[in-house]
Motif scaffolding. Structure first.
Motif, mmCIF file in Angstrom:
data_model
loop_
_atom_site.group_PDB
_atom_site.id
_atom_site.type_symbol
_atom_site.label_atom_id
_atom_site.label_comp_id
_atom_site.label_asym_id
_atom_site.label_seq_id
_atom_site.Cartn_x
_atom_site.Cartn_y
_atom_site.Cartn_z
ATOM 1 N N VAL A 110 0.831 -1.203 0.000
ATOM 2 C CA VAL A 110 0.000 0.000 0.000
ATOM 3 C C VAL A 110 0.867 1.254 0.000
ATOM 4 O O VAL A 110 0.557 2.243 -0.682
ATOM 5 C CB VAL A 110 -0.959 -0.012 1.209
ATOM 6 N N LEU A 132 2.303 1.555 -3.631
ATOM 7 C CA LEU A 132 1.278 1.959 -4.597
ATOM 8 C C LEU A 132 0.776 3.360 -4.306
ATOM 9 O O LEU A 132 0.458 4.126 -5.232
ATOM 10 C CB LEU A 132 0.114 0.956 -4.560
ATOM 11 N N GLY A 133 0.695 3.732 -3.021
ATOM 12 C CA GLY A 133 0.261 5.078 -2.657
ATOM 13 C C GLY A 133 1.198 6.142 -3.203
ATOM 14 O O GLY A 133 0.751 7.213 -3.653
ATOM 15 N N VAL A 148 0.362 6.584 -6.872
ATOM 16 C CA VAL A 148 -0.885 7.325 -7.093
ATOM 17 C C VAL A 148 -0.648 8.818 -6.897
ATOM 18 O O VAL A 148 -1.107 9.644 -7.702
ATOM 19 C CB VAL A 148 -1.995 6.820 -6.145
ATOM 20 N N LEU A 196 -4.183 2.442 -14.107
ATOM 21 C CA LEU A 196 -4.290 3.555 -13.164
ATOM 22 C C LEU A 196 -4.690 4.841 -13.883
ATOM 23 O O LEU A 196 -5.518 5.609 -13.377
ATOM 24 C CB LEU A 196 -2.968 3.749 -12.418
ATOM 25 N N ASP A 254 -8.706 7.723 -2.389
ATOM 26 C CA ASP A 254 -7.387 7.106 -2.497
ATOM 27 C C ASP A 254 -7.390 5.697 -1.901
ATOM 28 O O ASP A 254 -6.742 4.785 -2.434
ATOM 29 C CB ASP A 254 -6.345 7.975 -1.783
ATOM 30 N N GLU A 255 -8.108 5.496 -0.807
ATOM 31 C CA GLU A 255 -8.192 4.175 -0.195
ATOM 32 C C GLU A 255 -8.845 3.182 -1.138
ATOM 33 O O GLU A 255 -8.388 2.030 -1.266
ATOM 34 C CB GLU A 255 -8.990 4.243 1.116
ATOM 35 N N LEU A 293 -6.412 2.327 -3.999
ATOM 36 C CA LEU A 293 -5.330 1.439 -3.567
ATOM 37 C C LEU A 293 -5.819 0.001 -3.435
ATOM 38 O O LEU A 293 -5.139 -0.932 -3.875
ATOM 39 C CB LEU A 293 -4.751 1.940 -2.244
ATOM 40 N N ASP A 294 -6.992 -0.195 -2.831
ATOM 41 C CA ASP A 294 -7.530 -1.555 -2.736
ATOM 42 C C ASP A 294 -7.826 -2.127 -4.114
ATOM 43 O O ASP A 294 -7.616 -3.322 -4.373
ATOM 44 C CB ASP A 294 -8.804 -1.561 -1.888
ATOM 45 N N LEU A 314 -6.192 -1.406 -6.888
ATOM 46 C CA LEU A 314 -4.914 -1.769 -7.497
ATOM 47 C C LEU A 314 -4.339 -3.037 -6.874
ATOM 48 O O LEU A 314 -3.831 -3.914 -7.583
ATOM 49 C CB LEU A 314 -3.918 -0.607 -7.342
ATOM 50 N N VAL A 315 -4.419 -3.141 -5.538
ATOM 51 C CA VAL A 315 -3.907 -4.337 -4.852
ATOM 52 C C VAL A 315 -4.581 -5.587 -5.404
ATOM 53 O O VAL A 315 -3.923 -6.571 -5.754
ATOM 54 C CB VAL A 315 -4.137 -4.234 -3.325
#
Length: 437
Positions: free
Chosen positions: A226, A229-230, A233, A248, A266-267, A270-271, A273-274
């Protein structure tokens, strides 16, 4: 005196557990599907994980198409009937069924991963994937990119011994890391890959966050993922949207073209993308490896073009999907209570498409008139299935036309649920085809 009380307390707990187990199995609801829940708290998770094919087949023969059990800490009804499964996949929301993955899976993938979210948010995320890999895009630039990538990664392997599972995972991860977040530096991809492999090992573990536990190591890996990836972003929000050509960018582009309701936090990004990176590389890599293994065992299948479909059926790398009942549901005359899980075993479903006598036997001719459901169905059918199939086809084309191979170890067996595991390291010795020398 104290030891005597402890002894009596243990006896009382044992009697209570036997009583509760009996009530769960025989006395709670006369309209439940037949089956056995196992012992209270323990259930039958271990047996299911050891061999899901045998677990389902044994109970299907004894109880029928729907049966109850207790796995992953929840009372669960397993369905191995094609038509019922199809109906549930096509109308799960209207029937009161929502994604119901175990706590360990949700903790590691994130509550906003595309597999778990519902309604408008699911449509938004699914739409981003479909828009990024639409038909014209696949036929154009992405096909050329896959072809170049596979050619490069399969070059100069003649005469070498290759760890096949590792090779397939590396290839699939590198490709998806570049297509999802446009990673180019090898050091960045390697660091992220290491964390993903650590995360994947805890998806179906007992969710106890204890020191040195496998689950805690996976949680720590997720935190590192995270963070990485954060950073990507935040960097991308400062750049023009057309600066990168990846998933993305498609998600961020949707924020500009959409409205406030469709904007992802953003949360949530991120989830998303994960989960997308994991789903992209894991299933693709496992299917490529299993195809090579099955072609070694059944070389005549090389003459048939249905090889990938039959690999997906016989060694289904996503053998089950899980739903949770949000209300009491009646299915085939049985009552599924609110809060119970339903596990749709896609391996058994795919096998019953052709009424084969032994669903575990690899046979590419089974799929001639088959109706494969390995990618799910309805609104939750895998949005990346076309890209995954294309990647596997290109890989097989170059691998099979360039190399011959032999296994170093013999009698390799597989566990396919909850993830592909081999009894031995699958190493093969490659040699160039005579025509290519």
């Amino acid at each position: 005196m104290t030891s005597t009380w402890v002894f009596y307390l243990l006896i009382l707990l044992l009697i209570l557990s036997v009583f509760v187990t009996f009530k769960i199995n025989y006395g709670v609801n006369k309209n439940l599907p037949p089956g056995n829940m196992g012992w209270i708290f323990v259930g039958q998770t271990r047996e299911c994980l050891m061999n899901i094919h045998g677990f389902v087949q044994k109970r299907h023969n004894k109880y029928g198409k729907l049966f109850k059990t207790h796995i992953f800490g929840c009372p669960t009804v397993i369905c191995a009937d094609l038509e019922v499964s199809r109906s549930l996949l096509l109308s799960d929301v209207s029937r009161g069924l929502v994604p119901g993955h175990p706590k360990s899976f949700m903790d590691l993938m994130g509550k906003w991963n595309i597999i778990a979210v519902q309604h408008d948010l699911h449509r938004r995320m699914r739409g981003a994937v479909l828009s990024f890999i639409n038909g014209d895009t696949l036929k154009g630039r992405i096909l050329a990119q896959i072809d170049d990538f596979v050619r490069l990664n399969l070059s100069d392997l003649g005469g070498k011994i290759v760890h096949m599972h590792e090779k397939c995972r590396d290839m699939a991860f590198y490709f998806w890391a570049r297509k999802v977040i446009c990673l180019k530096k090898e050091s960045e991809i390697e660091d992220l890959k290491k964390d993903y492999f650590e995360l994947a090992d805890g998806l179906y573990r007992v969710p106890l966050d204890l020191p040195f536990s496998r689950y805690r190591k996976s949680l720590q890996a997720r935190k590192r993922i995270v963070v990485k990836l954060g950073e990507k972003v935040r960097e991308r929000r400062k750049l023009p949207l057309d600066f990168h050509d990846d998933l993305l960018a498609e998600v961020l582009r949707g924020e500009i073209n959409g409205n406030v309701k469709t904007k992802l936090s953003d949360e949530q990004i991120l989830d998303f993308l994960v989960g997308t990176i994991f789903a992209g590389y894991d299933t693709t890599a496992n299917t490529m490896m299993m195809t090579i293994k099955l072609l070694h065992d059944f070389p005549k299948a090389l003459q048939d073009l249905r090889i990938i479909q039959e690999t997906i059926r016989a060694a289904n790398v996503v053998p089950a999907t899980i739903r949770k009942a949000t209300k009491d549901i009646e299915i085939q005359g049985y009552m599924i209570p609110k809060g119970w899980k339903m596990l749709l075993c896609l391996t058994e479903t795919n096998a019953k498409t052709n009424s084969s006598e032994n669903s575990a036997v690899f046979d590419p001719w089974k799929m001639k008139n088959g109706n494969l459901m390995a990618f799910g169905g309805g609104s939750r059918m895998c949005p990346g299935k076309d890209l995954a199939m294309l990647e596997m086809c290109v890989f097989l084309h170059h691998f099979l036309t360039r190399y011959q191979w032999e296994e170093i170890e013999s009698n390799i067996s597989f566990i396919v649920f909850p993830g592909i595991q081999t009894s031995k390291v699958m190493r093969i010795r490659l040699s160039d085809h005579v025509d290519n020398v």
